[in-house]
Write an enzyme that holds these catalytic residues in place. Sequence first.
Site, PDB file in Angstrom:
ATOM      1  N   CYS A 137       0.972  -1.168  -0.108  1.00  0.00           N
ATOM      2  CA  CYS A 137       0.014  -0.024  -0.208  1.00  0.00           C
ATOM      3  C   CYS A 137       1.006   1.268  -0.009  1.00  0.00           C
ATOM      4  O   CYS A 137       2.196   1.196  -0.260  1.00  0.00           O
ATOM      5  CB  CYS A 137      -0.818  -0.106   1.250  1.00  0.00           C
ATOM      6  SG  CYS A 137       0.049   0.136   2.745  1.00  0.00           S
ATOM      7  N   ASP A 174     -12.160 -25.312  -4.443  1.00  0.00           N
ATOM      8  CA  ASP A 174     -11.321 -25.884  -4.059  1.00  0.00           C
ATOM      9  C   ASP A 174     -11.582 -25.896  -2.427  1.00  0.00           C
ATOM     10  O   ASP A 174     -12.071 -24.903  -1.977  1.00  0.00           O
ATOM     11  CB  ASP A 174     -10.132 -25.594  -4.044  1.00  0.00           C
ATOM     12  CG  ASP A 174      -8.813 -26.373  -3.273  1.00  0.00           C
ATOM     13  OD1 ASP A 174      -8.937 -27.355  -3.615  1.00  0.00           O
ATOM     14  OD2 ASP A 174      -7.972 -25.738  -2.735  1.00  0.00           O
ATOM     15  N   ASP A 186      -6.282 -22.210  -4.839  1.00  0.00           N
ATOM     16  CA  ASP A 186      -5.160 -21.420  -4.066  1.00  0.00           C
ATOM     17  C   ASP A 186      -3.857 -22.139  -4.230  1.00  0.00           C
ATOM     18  O   ASP A 186      -2.848 -21.599  -4.463  1.00  0.00           O
ATOM     19  CB  ASP A 186      -5.395 -21.129  -2.671  1.00  0.00           C
ATOM     20  CG  ASP A 186      -5.233 -22.302  -1.975  1.00  0.00           C
ATOM     21  OD1 ASP A 186      -5.604 -23.486  -2.348  1.00  0.00           O
ATOM     22  OD2 ASP A 186      -4.671 -22.064  -0.591  1.00  0.00           O
ATOM     23  N   ASP A 219      -3.694 -26.737  -7.883  1.00  0.00           N
ATOM     24  CA  ASP A 219      -5.157 -26.072  -8.421  1.00  0.00           C
ATOM     25  C   ASP A 219      -4.459 -25.588  -9.829  1.00  0.00           C
ATOM     26  O   ASP A 219      -5.537 -25.395 -10.710  1.00  0.00           O
ATOM     27  CB  ASP A 219      -5.671 -25.043  -7.763  1.00  0.00           C
ATOM     28  CG  ASP A 219      -6.410 -25.917  -6.531  1.00  0.00           C
ATOM     29  OD1 ASP A 219      -6.780 -26.731  -6.287  1.00  0.00           O
ATOM     30  OD2 ASP A 219      -6.243 -24.922  -5.543  1.00  0.00           O
TER      31      ASP A 219
END
Lengths: 54, 812
Positions: B96, B508, B708, B712
């Site tokens: 940020c 998932d 994640d 996957d």
Amino acid sequence: MWTLILLIVLSLILGLGAWLFFMWSARSGQYDDPEGPKYRMLDDDDEPLGKKKK
Amino acid sequence: MSALKCDHCLLTFPEKDAVYDETEGQKHIFCCNGCQGIYTLIHSEGLEDFYEKRKWKDAGVASALKRTMDIKPFTEHIRDVEGKKELDIFIEGIRCSSCVWLNEKILLRTAGIEYARVNYATHKAKIRWDPEVIGLEKIIRRILSVGYVPRPYCESEQFKARRAETRDLLVRFGTAGFLSSQLMIYTTALYAGYFQGIDKNLKLLFEVIAMFLTMPVLFYCGMPFIRNTLTGLRRLHFSMDSLITIGAGSAFIYSIYQMGIGGTVYFDTSAMIITLILLGRYIESTAKGRASETIERLAELSPKEARKIREIQDEPAGEAEFVPISAVRKGDLLQVIPGERIPLDGRVTSGESEVDEALITGESRPVSKRVGSEVVGGSVNLYGALTFEVTRTGRDTVLSGIIRAVEDAQARKPKIQILADRIVGYFVPAILLLTLATVAGYLIKGASIHSALMTGISVIVIACPCSLGLATPLAVLVFSTMASSKGLLIRNGGVVEHTSAITHLLFDKTGTITVGKPSLKELIVVDEDLRREKLLCIAASIESLSEHSIGRAITAASEGKPLPVSGFRAIPGKGIEGDINGSLVVIGNRTLMRERGVGSGVLRSFDNTVLRYEKGGDTVIYMAWEGKMRALFVVADVIREEAPGVIAELKSIGLTVIMVSGDNINTTASIAAAVGIDDAISETSPEGKKEVIAGLQASGRQVMMVGDGINDAPALTQSLVGVAMGRGADIAMESADAVLVRNDLRLIPYFVSLSRKSYSIIKQNIFWAFFYNVVAIPLAISGMLHPIMAAGAMAASSLLVVLNSLRIKRAE
């Protein structure tokens, strides 16, 4: 009529100035970071006492 | 055991690991010495504001602590500027604006650094320093010391070309915009004169000025379009560019002619078409540039040189020499010293070390490597020297696979854009035919050649849908801005269309429906001769080599010193095994136990116990060696609190929700029932997940996959839209079309509805872009076209497209 032409020429010169200004800003990379300025203006540069500048 | 929260990285951690510190009467708690070190440094520089300013609440820091950094890749990019050194580096771990602030401040307060500025959008820092006061190594260490990872920033030729193109478009658009606004002044005066009457000389003067203002717009700003048209014309291929050139060009020529005979001019139409299309192209180009930076960063990971062990008569001699990476062949032996990047994929033949694979796999802890372990090119060797045999080179390496996947994803164009392009392909010849027909019709009716030609040209002018170029990019821009403000990163423009077409959603289990941080709930000792601690220690020693989240639960629970493991092997979807003290220890599911010779009678005797836990949503892991069951581990994972609500919401908008998991049927079913998913597929391997999706797609379903892990990645690529959780493995994120920066499942229904809304708006935009012009064509054919009408139609359709695109912002 002459007033009109004078004003037209004047407006074109002003416009040319604005365009040159734009060209300069585009070439010097002012548009490369459009995100930054909105955060930077909120950063205070208050250096704590006793610290050397930079 | 109570959990504490680290004051620096916000991670929760067990109390026994806590590091306490007291500065100026304030007590602080840290999870490790690294975080304490960073805090002390930030504090001593008087920059604690960082903790007030930072806006993230997610735990974790970049895995930079105590890392050594090889500065060689940086040195080749250093520039000399007036006796000072200057370098662009990419800073990883910026999350940020306060991270940018901290990096700039910490650098500027380092003696010798004269300039440091971080780009908020690209996280690229430009640093200028005095080489006599400070060395590059110190600067790099300074950035590392606050927990960020500096990486060399170098631009490939392709990337440089794209940036130059973006800037070129900006200059062209800016110039066109400036000239068009000037032009409007005179056009407005001419319009007023059209209604109220105007002095003939004054009219001519304004028209001449308008012409001179339009000329550069057409011939400088519009040059790319003209060039593309000419090349397309040779192959009789009509595109958007030919339509723009024909429209703007004929409006310009027509106006010059009208000026001569005292008629009305269309210079503004000519200029506005080009200006608006340029705006669309500029928006598109900036969005593309942002996406391609990921590829650059990945490509930068592969070293350009390798230490090859010299061979003398096919026998490796101990000595190593530097060779370019392209000269390395499969089977060569390479050496990597600590701090260096592993150049290619391979298998370790000698040496022992720990390797940081964070960039490839997302695993933030160092992974230990021994003889026989696989190493991945691009990862960093941390502690000991390794020699390994190269197993994959060039385009076959894991890293190039990832890069290719990302490139492919970004090259995809939204289908609707392709459709619009195709329509244009037919539209242009159709308009040209219509023009010819009009001219012919007028001539047959007995009109003069002059008036027939003029009517024909006015048909072309009015038919040019200038807002078409804005229709898609503008809507996609608003869409991705909206999505990113909510914490959803969109990786390519095609996502809008694909997501709006979704019928099936695959989740998932571990890490997506559940939090993905399993903990060891219970250890059931089967072999009574062994102590709990001993069993746990053996399991943890092997699991510490695995990247699976369940393994982490077991490792975290163990307090003993890890035992040496050799011959570690992971059996995907089933478990792991490794040699400890000469016996092969197998840890995994029931199937694996059967395969490794555990009697089915023994296994059956545990079934009731196992079933009880699995019904409760826990996972049970078996451990055995020498054909004998030794222990059962009960691992529990927490379901995300928002999951049941999200599933219900997704069902209510008409989607079929399915859960896939590598876990057994009982655990999967009970978790599925708890969140309200009716359809759960258990015991699927990574390839199995991909096949489930392929099966659905074969029957015409449109599938979105949310996951994640590394396991996957194939499924994410196979699915129409792959969504990765932001704290997942990097490879998962690279293969996904969208990434949840905030791990909040509520973003999924938002994402679907936002895409649906945006897609319908894109369709409307394209419709209106054509509609206005098509409606005005009959007017042009009948010869009743007012210049006001032409300008009005154009402005109205452009305005409509802009306003319509902004409606996406109001989507809930």
